[in-house]
Design a protein around this motif. Structure first.
Motif, PDB file in Angstrom:
ATOM      1  N   SER A 236       0.823  -1.194   0.000  1.00 53.18           N
ATOM      2  CA  SER A 236       0.000   0.000   0.000  1.00 53.18           C
ATOM      3  C   SER A 236       0.861   1.249   0.000  1.00 53.18           C
ATOM      4  O   SER A 236       2.026   1.230   0.404  1.00 53.18           O
ATOM      5  CB  SER A 236      -0.910  -0.012   1.215  1.00 53.18           C
ATOM      6  N   THR A 237       0.267   2.347  -0.451  1.00 50.04           N
ATOM      7  CA  THR A 237       0.989   3.613  -0.404  1.00 50.04           C
ATOM      8  C   THR A 237       0.939   4.245   0.981  1.00 50.04           C
ATOM      9  O   THR A 237       1.645   5.212   1.234  1.00 50.04           O
ATOM     10  CB  THR A 237       0.380   4.605  -1.407  1.00 50.04           C
ATOM     11  N   THR A 238       0.132   3.735   1.852  1.00 50.03           N
ATOM     12  CA  THR A 238       0.010   4.324   3.185  1.00 50.03           C
ATOM     13  C   THR A 238       0.285   3.308   4.274  1.00 50.03           C
ATOM     14  O   THR A 238      -0.169   3.459   5.405  1.00 50.03           O
ATOM     15  CB  THR A 238      -1.410   4.886   3.364  1.00 50.03           C
ATOM     16  N   ALA A 239       1.030   2.246   3.962  1.00 52.02           N
ATOM     17  CA  ALA A 239       1.220   1.177   4.933  1.00 52.02           C
ATOM     18  C   ALA A 239       2.067   1.654   6.106  1.00 52.02           C
ATOM     19  O   ALA A 239       3.176   2.161   5.915  1.00 52.02           O
ATOM     20  CB  ALA A 239       1.888  -0.031   4.266  1.00 52.02           C
ATOM     21  N   GLY A 240       1.529   1.501   7.309  1.00 51.51           N
ATOM     22  CA  GLY A 240       2.296   1.779   8.521  1.00 51.51           C
ATOM     23  C   GLY A 240       2.668   3.233   8.710  1.00 51.51           C
ATOM     24  O   GLY A 240       3.520   3.544   9.539  1.00 51.51           O
TER      25      GLY A 240
END
Lengths: 253, 101
Positions: free
Chosen positions: A131-135
């Motif tokens: 994902s582009t927003t992982a973590g």
């Protein structure tokens, strides 16, 4: 999709205007240098659009690699070849080519936009690269992780690609060694040995005059001096100029 | 929050069309190369847009690889242009008709 804020809309509109005007400048500039500078405007606009979409690393790479390296390489070649003259774009060598080109491109563009309007933009396929927003990590972290895990093999291949490109550029841009020609010509044909280097040198000197001819005035003056050799002033000004530019260019090669 | 992706994709399509027009109607090989760069940038913009819409970092990875390929392509292409210019003293595509039957 949430509604866009005013700064986003203004940024997008400005960048779209810059990108499109730059593109028009590239395809309508008569001078190749102007086309390259228009290309810089387009690349900067695309970089800002990358930032607008939170691809910060790619925006930096876009500016550094494209505007900093590729366009400079273009400009270097334009200046090096001395082809920064105006191109006659009113003349149309193939009749009807431009209307046909515009027609086909308009049909393609209209088809793409119509297909896009008639169908859904997003297919909903599952991502494979993360994902582009992982973590809560930055895009640079996630992009590096993706490149060095999922796309590691492709990344290794790009190294081979760059090596091949560098070797190819060196081989293509290498001037054929003149020492090799002069050593080979007398052995092949003794009669042509004396005549062989003469046209080669003349050709090289003419090419050198054209490559060094970014300002067109000196070459024009030299040609005038060659056409009027009986005048002592012309010979006096022309002959030393040719004598000094010849070895200087030979030394730089 | 952000501009709708349709605007970005439309802009990329128009930019790609400009590049295609440039390749088709221009005669200078150097300008044709620049138009190819325009088309690559349009594709990059589409990749980044879909990366944002789908929430997938893979689109940005592909843009990275496109940048590498574009750099390699420009290096080799300009090398070819320089080599042609040495022989023919021209960068116009019309003058390079050596393979015409």
């Amino acid at each position: 999709m949430l509604a866009a804020t005013v700064p986003d809309v203004v940024t997008f509109a400005l960048c779209a205007a810059v990108v499109l005007s730059g593109g028009i400048g590239v395809i309508t500039s008569r001078n190749a240098v102007h086309a390259a500078l228009s290309l810089v405007a387009t690349l900067f606009g695309v970089a800002v659009l990358f930032i607008e979409q939170h691809a910060y690393f790619l925006a930096a790479v876009q500016v550094i690699v494209y505007a900093g390296a590729i366009v400079v390489l273009f400009l270097f070649v334009i200046m090096f070849l001395g082809v920064d003259r105006r191109e006659d774009i009113e003349r149309e060598p193939l009749k009807g080519q431009r209307p046909l080109a515009l027609l086909f491109v308009a049909i393609s563009l209209g088809g793409v936009l119509a297909m896009a309007a008639a169908s859904n933009w997003v297919t909903g396929a599952h991502g494979v690269a993360g994902s582009t927003t992982a973590g809560g990590h930055t895009d640079t972290y996630l992009l590096g992780k993706s490149i060095f895990t999922t796309y590691l093999w492709a990344f290794e291949i790009t190294a081979a690609l760059l090596v091949v490109a560098v070797v190819g550029a060196v081989v293509l841009a290498r001037r054929p060694s003149r020492v090799h020609d002069t050593s080979e010509a007398p052995g092949a044909l003794p009669g042509a040995g004396g005549a062989g280097p003469g046209p080669a040198d003349g050709e090289a000197a003419r090419g050198g005059a054209e490559t060094a001819g970014a300002p067109p005035a000196p070459t024009a003056r030299t040609r005038e001096d060659e056409m009027r050799p009986d005048q002592p002033a012309g010979v006096g000004s022309g002959a030393p100029a040719g004598g000094t530019t010849g070895p200087a260019e030979g030394g730089t090669r | 929050m952000s501009i709708a992706p349709a605007w970005y994709l439309g802009l990329a399509a128009v930019l790609f069309s400009m590049g295609a027009i440039g390749v088709l109607i221009r005669r200078n090989v150097l300008v044709m190369f620049m138009c190819i760069e325009l088309m690559l940038n349009a594709a990059n913009l589409t990749f980044v847009t879909f990366s944002r819409v789908l929430g997938d970092i893979g689109g940005q990875s592909l843009v990275f690889f496109v940048l590498v390929v574009a750099a390699a392509e420009v290096v080799v292409g300009l090398g070819i242009v320089v080599a042609i210019f040495r022989r023919r003293s021209t960068t116009m595509a019309d003058d390079l008709h050596g393979m015409k039957g």
